[in-house]
Design a protein around this motif. Structure first.
Motif, PDB file in Angstrom:
ATOM      1  N   THR A 157      15.334 -89.434  19.166  1.00  0.00           N
ATOM      2  CA  THR A 157      14.836 -88.061  19.024  1.00  0.00           C
ATOM      3  C   THR A 157      15.957 -87.109  18.630  1.00  0.00           C
ATOM      4  OG1 THR A 157      13.200 -88.530  20.749  1.00  0.00           O
ATOM      5  CG2 THR A 157      13.538 -86.226  20.151  1.00  0.00           C
ATOM      6  N   ILE A 158      17.100 -87.211  19.298  1.00  0.00           N
ATOM      7  CA  ILE A 158      18.216 -86.315  18.995  1.00  0.00           C
ATOM      8  C   ILE A 158      18.756 -86.579  17.596  1.00  0.00           C
ATOM      9  CG2 ILE A 158      20.610 -85.797  19.617  1.00  0.00           C
ATOM     10  CD1 ILE A 158      19.761 -85.974  22.541  1.00  0.00           C
ATOM     11  N   ALA A 159      18.791 -87.832  17.194  1.00  0.00           N
ATOM     12  CA  ALA A 159      19.243 -88.145  15.830  1.00  0.00           C
ATOM     13  C   ALA A 159      18.368 -87.434  14.805  1.00  0.00           C
ATOM     14  CB  ALA A 159      19.215 -89.653  15.606  1.00  0.00           C
ATOM     15  N   ASN A 160      17.072 -87.430  15.042  1.00  0.00           N
ATOM     16  CA  ASN A 160      16.156 -86.754  14.119  1.00  0.00           C
ATOM     17  C   ASN A 160      16.340 -85.239  14.136  1.00  0.00           C
ATOM     18  OD1 ASN A 160      14.988 -89.030  13.081  1.00  0.00           O
ATOM     19  ND2 ASN A 160      13.228 -89.007  14.453  1.00  0.00           N
ATOM     20  N   TYR A 161      16.494 -84.679  15.319  1.00  0.00           N
ATOM     21  CA  TYR A 161      16.696 -83.227  15.399  1.00  0.00           C
ATOM     22  C   TYR A 161      18.013 -82.819  14.732  1.00  0.00           C
ATOM     23  CZ  TYR A 161      12.780 -81.892  18.440  1.00  0.00           C
ATOM     24  OH  TYR A 161      11.522 -81.608  18.932  1.00  0.00           O
ATOM     25  N   ARG A 162      19.052 -83.596  14.918  1.00  0.00           N
ATOM     26  CA  ARG A 162      20.339 -83.263  14.290  1.00  0.00           C
ATOM     27  C   ARG A 162      20.218 -83.315  12.768  1.00  0.00           C
ATOM     28  NH1 ARG A 162      24.913 -86.117  14.723  1.00  0.00           N
ATOM     29  NH2 ARG A 162      26.059 -84.191  14.238  1.00  0.00           N
ATOM     30  N   THR A 163      19.453 -84.260  12.281  1.00  0.00           N
ATOM     31  CA  THR A 163      19.260 -84.359  10.831  1.00  0.00           C
ATOM     32  C   THR A 163      18.465 -83.176  10.296  1.00  0.00           C
ATOM     33  OG1 THR A 163      19.319 -86.777  10.931  1.00  0.00           O
ATOM     34  CG2 THR A 163      18.308 -85.777   8.984  1.00  0.00           C
ATOM     35  N   LEU A 164      17.426 -82.800  11.032  1.00  0.00           N
ATOM     36  CA  LEU A 164      16.571 -81.707  10.587  1.00  0.00           C
ATOM     37  C   LEU A 164      17.256 -80.350  10.653  1.00  0.00           C
ATOM     38  CD1 LEU A 164      13.161 -82.684  12.250  1.00  0.00           C
ATOM     39  CD2 LEU A 164      13.611 -82.564   9.800  1.00  0.00           C
ATOM     40  N   HIS A 165      18.109 -80.137  11.657  1.00  0.00           N
ATOM     41  CA  HIS A 165      18.621 -78.795  11.918  1.00  0.00           C
ATOM     42  C   HIS A 165      20.143 -78.682  11.860  1.00  0.00           C
ATOM     43  CE1 HIS A 165      14.578 -77.537  12.988  1.00  0.00           C
ATOM     44  NE2 HIS A 165      14.483 -78.608  13.748  1.00  0.00           N
ATOM     45  N   ASN A 166      20.825 -79.740  11.500  1.00  0.00           N
ATOM     46  CA  ASN A 166      22.279 -79.689  11.299  1.00  0.00           C
ATOM     47  C   ASN A 166      23.009 -79.163  12.537  1.00  0.00           C
ATOM     48  OD1 ASN A 166      24.617 -80.113   9.849  1.00  0.00           O
ATOM     49  ND2 ASN A 166      24.552 -78.125   8.817  1.00  0.00           N
ATOM     50  N   ILE A 167      22.635 -79.674  13.703  1.00  0.00           N
ATOM     51  CA  ILE A 167      23.293 -79.283  14.952  1.00  0.00           C
ATOM     52  C   ILE A 167      24.592 -80.076  15.055  1.00  0.00           C
ATOM     53  CG2 ILE A 167      23.087 -79.205  17.464  1.00  0.00           C
ATOM     54  CD1 ILE A 167      20.012 -79.198  17.004  1.00  0.00           C
ATOM     55  N   PRO A 168      25.746 -79.400  15.181  1.00  0.00           N
ATOM     56  CA  PRO A 168      27.021 -80.119  15.119  1.00  0.00           C
ATOM     57  C   PRO A 168      27.256 -81.081  16.278  1.00  0.00           C
ATOM     58  CG  PRO A 168      27.359 -77.796  15.610  1.00  0.00           C
ATOM     59  CD  PRO A 168      25.924 -77.943  15.249  1.00  0.00           C
ATOM     60  N   GLY A 169      27.109 -80.595  17.529  1.00  0.00           N
ATOM     61  CA  GLY A 169      27.404 -81.449  18.673  1.00  0.00           C
ATOM     62  C   GLY A 169      26.470 -81.215  19.834  1.00  0.00           C
ATOM     63  N   ILE A 170      26.108 -82.298  20.526  1.00  0.00           N
ATOM     64  CA  ILE A 170      25.184 -82.227  21.660  1.00  0.00           C
ATOM     65  C   ILE A 170      25.707 -83.126  22.762  1.00  0.00           C
ATOM     66  CG2 ILE A 170      22.808 -82.649  22.445  1.00  0.00           C
ATOM     67  CD1 ILE A 170      21.989 -82.483  19.434  1.00  0.00           C
ATOM     68  N   THR A 171      25.594 -82.666  23.994  1.00  0.00           N
ATOM     69  CA  THR A 171      25.898 -83.519  25.139  1.00  0.00           C
ATOM     70  C   THR A 171      24.701 -83.509  26.077  1.00  0.00           C
ATOM     71  OG1 THR A 171      27.655 -84.084  26.724  1.00  0.00           O
ATOM     72  CG2 THR A 171      26.956 -81.771  26.631  1.00  0.00           C
ATOM     73  N   LEU A 172      24.426 -84.672  26.713  1.00  0.00           N
ATOM     74  CA  LEU A 172      23.177 -84.822  27.468  1.00  0.00           C
ATOM     75  C   LEU A 172      23.380 -85.757  28.645  1.00  0.00           C
ATOM     76  CD1 LEU A 172      19.905 -84.395  27.242  1.00  0.00           C
ATOM     77  CD2 LEU A 172      19.966 -86.745  26.402  1.00  0.00           C
ATOM     78  N   SER A 173      22.767 -85.387  29.759  1.00  0.00           N
ATOM     79  CA  SER A 173      22.717 -86.310  30.898  1.00  0.00           C
ATOM     80  C   SER A 173      21.347 -86.225  31.558  1.00  0.00           C
ATOM     81  CB  SER A 173      23.816 -86.001  31.926  1.00  0.00           C
ATOM     82  OG  SER A 173      23.773 -84.657  32.339  1.00  0.00           O
ATOM     83  N   VAL A 174      20.829 -87.390  31.958  1.00  0.00           N
ATOM     84  CA  VAL A 174      19.555 -87.495  32.673  1.00  0.00           C
ATOM     85  C   VAL A 174      19.812 -88.349  33.907  1.00  0.00           C
ATOM     86  CG1 VAL A 174      17.143 -88.203  32.562  1.00  0.00           C
ATOM     87  CG2 VAL A 174      18.284 -87.367  30.494  1.00  0.00           C
ATOM     88  N   VAL A 175      19.355 -87.878  35.070  1.00  0.00           N
ATOM     89  CA  VAL A 175      19.696 -88.549  36.323  1.00  0.00           C
ATOM     90  C   VAL A 175      18.485 -88.634  37.238  1.00  0.00           C
ATOM     91  CG1 VAL A 175      22.055 -87.629  36.190  1.00  0.00           C
ATOM     92  CG2 VAL A 175      20.327 -86.425  37.557  1.00  0.00           C
ATOM     93  N   ASN A 176      18.609 -89.482  38.270  1.00  0.00           N
ATOM     94  CA  ASN A 176      17.780 -89.348  39.458  1.00  0.00           C
ATOM     95  C   ASN A 176      18.720 -89.020  40.611  1.00  0.00           C
ATOM     96  OD1 ASN A 176      18.903 -91.797  40.332  1.00  0.00           O
ATOM     97  ND2 ASN A 176      17.150 -93.002  39.621  1.00  0.00           N
ATOM     98  N   SER A 177      18.296 -89.148  41.826  1.00  0.00           N
ATOM     99  CA  SER A 177      19.119 -88.696  42.948  1.00  0.00           C
ATOM    100  C   SER A 177      20.349 -89.563  43.188  1.00  0.00           C
ATOM    101  CB  SER A 177      18.279 -88.636  44.227  1.00  0.00           C
ATOM    102  OG  SER A 177      17.722 -89.909  44.515  1.00  0.00           O
ATOM    103  N   THR A 178      20.368 -90.767  42.652  1.00  0.00           N
ATOM    104  CA  THR A 178      21.486 -91.675  42.940  1.00  0.00           C
ATOM    105  C   THR A 178      22.143 -92.276  41.705  1.00  0.00           C
ATOM    106  OG1 THR A 178      19.903 -93.501  43.200  1.00  0.00           O
ATOM    107  CG2 THR A 178      20.575 -92.332  45.203  1.00  0.00           C
ATOM    108  N   ASN A 179      21.512 -92.145  40.531  1.00  0.00           N
ATOM    109  CA  ASN A 179      22.051 -92.816  39.350  1.00  0.00           C
ATOM    110  C   ASN A 179      21.944 -91.941  38.107  1.00  0.00           C
ATOM    111  OD1 ASN A 179      22.595 -95.700  40.312  1.00  0.00           O
ATOM    112  ND2 ASN A 179      20.461 -95.395  40.942  1.00  0.00           N
ATOM    113  N   ILE A 180      22.881 -92.167  37.202  1.00  0.00           N
ATOM    114  CA  ILE A 180      22.793 -91.570  35.879  1.00  0.00           C
ATOM    115  C   ILE A 180      21.920 -92.488  35.026  1.00  0.00           C
ATOM    116  CG2 ILE A 180      24.056 -90.916  33.807  1.00  0.00           C
ATOM    117  CD1 ILE A 180      26.437 -90.213  35.575  1.00  0.00           C
TER     118      ILE A 180
END
Length: 652
Positions: free
Chosen positions: A67-90
């Motif tokens: 999804t992010i690859a597609n958004y970066r292609t569509l909108h030329n976003i230079p850099g993105i950082t992302l994290s998704v977690v639960n209570s004990t793990n990334i």
């Protein structure tokens, strides 16, 4: 037959009345087909499986990477950082694109630090809750109890408390002219000095409704410093960053030398589509918006909150305090989302979300918790090009938590008539009330209308009434609520937790304000020009000028000069409004200029006195009496208009 000398007055009154009627007319338009444009997601083209499982890490990673690859292609976003977690793990941690394009530096989610702006407030509120947990701070106590160097004046019966600051309901004005952001550290004041120098006025009673306030959040951070005896940055590092192992996070400006190489470069896209690097901006109100943070560190903070304040055996809050912090404690309407203790609340796909976003120049961020599903989500990117944070999270929810289908609503048969009480213009309450920028209310408004087929139309979406003063979008689950006064007149709209609109009434109403301004200025001009034309005609007809007494000559000079001074002030001040943000000097100049109409009250009062003397001495002719009366009336109305919009004020 009426004397021809009164024709100009009649002509002007006709023109002014026509203008007023035109601007006040509720023109009926066919909004029945007006809808928001459909949102197109790049995921419409992705070939994902139909059964998604949020516990399947590979599915989460595949979803975000594609999804992010597609958004970066569509909108030329230079850099993105992302994290998704639960209570004990990334569950997912990744960086996409460039931290610095020129140096070919890629985003490292573990160490690359993005400016997260108002996400900073969640750390400030966590610090507040730590002091609450220790019994050092009472959330319902007057905040002045904790301020030693200055006090917040108590304008209303109820004092401002920490709960008011946490829900942005303290009632602070939102002055736009002060400099919270600067390129140079030399241009920024220390927090305490800034809070004292730029203390906003209170424009409504605490707890009346929410108006987002950076000043209020910064004041809370300052109180943390006052109670703890530590500078705010030191307190956060000692009590949150260090216990959670957040080694690539800081509130400090400038960025400490040992991690300064990890800060991203922000970018602005030109009209030609070129990404231009931007300078680092410094923020005066540190507790409200100076954090720079990596996605890994944000993950640690989210896991601690999801795990009742504890991460890997280290606690920053106990379970009771954490649960309490996540509970709603304020809302503008009990049927709408509101504020937890610092977190902003909203509902989507049937789930309760608590979150906070951040915007600073060329960076956008968002930290989201889904407590019921034990999920945390953080995103940051280094260009304010496209609202990726909202679109991406919506795609995530559509994919992993689609929720139930929302039924389509239709308006009642009689709402087209009943709904007229809701229609009108509304302005954002997060704006100036006490400075010369108050006039933004005059132009920056949202229109609410009733469509020909009986829907309430707001921001391009059609709504249907589902309860008293409560509406839902006809085809998706979004609610807005109205507030009425004790006479049943609609006064406000509440949208979500933070967005409040106030109805334009009186001089804040565009038609009324323009009409008052036009009539008063027109009368000023006519009373200025008419006597000159009259004297010119009289001189040509009778080959002589009317002999004026010394008193009438003085009165006429004072009347002319006062009129000219008011008109000149308006003609100078109005164009400056388009350039006021170009420099601090111009801001201070404009603020200082607002005293001129206050000074001009003196000759206006003098004019009244002289006219009374002329009447007493029987020197006032009927025609002159009409002219002077109209001059005094029009100048007084014009001054009232200037005073209402804070263009006439004592600037200290």
């Amino acid at each position: 037959m009426m004397d021809k000398k009164f024709y100009p007055f009649l002509l002007f009154l006709c023109i002014s009345s026509s203008l007023f009627l035109y601007l006040s007319t509720d023109t009926t338009q066919d909004f029945s087909r007006s809808e928001s444009l459909p949102r197109i997601s790049p995921n419409d083209q992705l070939d994902f499986r139909t059964n998604f499982d949020v516990t399947d890490i590979s599915q989460i990673q595949s979803f975000f990477d594609q999804t992010i690859a597609n958004y970066r292609t569509l909108h030329n976003i230079p850099g993105i950082t992302l994290s998704v977690v639960n209570s004990t793990n990334i569950l997912h941690l990744n960086g996409y694109g460039y931290a610095n394009i020129a140096e070919n530096t890629f985003v490292n989610p573990n160490t690359t630090m993005f400016r997260a702006a108002s996400v900073s407030k969640l750390f400030t509120w966590t610090a507040v809750m730590q002091l609450y947990e220790q019994g050092l701070l009472d959330l319902e106590e007057d905040v002045n109890t904790y301020l030693s160097e200055f006090k917040i004046p108590q304008k209303y019966d109820e004092p401002i408390t920490m709960l008011h600051l946490m829900s942005h309901s303290a009632g602070f004005d939102q002055p736009s002219y002060y400099r919270n952001i600067a390129l140079s550290l030399d241009d920024l004041l220390p927090l305490e000095e800034f809070l004292k120098k730029y203390m906003p006025s209170l424009v409504r009673a605490p707890g009346e409704f929410t108006t987002y306030s950076n000043y209020g959040a910064a004041l809370a951070g300052y109180i943390v410093s006052e109670i703890s005896g530590l500078p705010f940055e030191d307190y956060i590092e000692k009590n949150i960053f260090e216990p959670l192992g957040m080694n690539f996070s800081t509130f400090r400006q400038p960025i400490p030398d040992d991690i300064i190489d990890e800060i991203v470069t922000g970018y602005l896209m030109t009209e030609e589509g070129v990404l231009e690097p931007q300078e680092f901006v410094n923020v005066a109100l540190a507790p409200a918006g100076t954090i720079s943070i990596s996605a890994y560190d944000a993950a640690q903070f989210m896991m601690a909150h999801l795990n009742n304040g504890t991460l890997d055996g280290t606690s920053i809050l106990n379970e009771t305090t954490t649960q309490f912090m996540h509970q709603q404690h304020f809302t503008n309407d009990p049927r709408l989302p509101g504020f937890a203790h610092g977190f902003i609340e909203y509902y989507t796909h049937g789930y309760r979300i608590i979150e906070h976003g951040g915007d600073i120049s060329f960076s956008q961020s968002q930290l989201i918790l889904l407590p019921s599903e034990n999920i945390g989500y953080f995103i940051n990117y280094n260009a304010n090009i496209f609202p990726l944070r909202s679109y991406l999270f919506e795609d995530f929810m559509n994919t992993f938590f689609p929720g139930d289908t929302v039924n389509t609503l239709s308006p009642s048969a009689n709402f087209k008539e009943e709904g007229k009480r809701f229609s009108g213009r509304y302005y954002n309450t997060r704006s100036d009330y006490t400075t010369f920028l108050h006039i933004a209310h005059f132009t920056d408004f949202v229109e609410v209308a009733i469509t020909t087929d009986g829907y309430l139309l707001y921001m391009g979406n059609r709504y249907v009434q589902i309860d008293d003063l409560l509406f839902r979008a006809y085809n998706f689950d979004h609610k807005i609520a109205f507030r009425e006064d004790d006479k049943g007149r609609i006064t406000h709209i509440f949208i979500g937790a933070t967005y409040v609109l106030e109805r334009q009434t009186g001089l804040t109403s565009l038609p009324i304000s323009i009409s008052v301004l036009s009539i008063s200025l027109g009368m000023l001009l006519i009373t200025l020009i008419y006597p000159l034309i009259r004297n010119f005609i009289q001189k040509r007809k009778y080959k002589e000028e009317y002999k004026l007494s010394r008193l009438e000559k003085t009165t006429r000079i004072l009347a002319y000069s006062t009129n000219i001074a008011f008109i000149t002030y308006f003609l100078i001040f109005t164009p400056l409004m388009t350039t006021f943000y170009s420099s601090d000097e111009l801001l201070y100049l404009m603020n200082g200029l607002t005293i001129i109409p206050m000074i001009l009250l003196l000759p206006l009062i003098g004019l009244v006195v002289l006219v009374i003397l002329m009447m007493k001495n029987r020197e006032l002719r009927l025609e002159s009496g009409i002219i002077y009366s109209l001059q005094i009336l029009s100048t007084s109305i014009f001054f009232w208009w200037l005073f209402f919009w804070n263009w006439a004020a004592f600037p200290f």
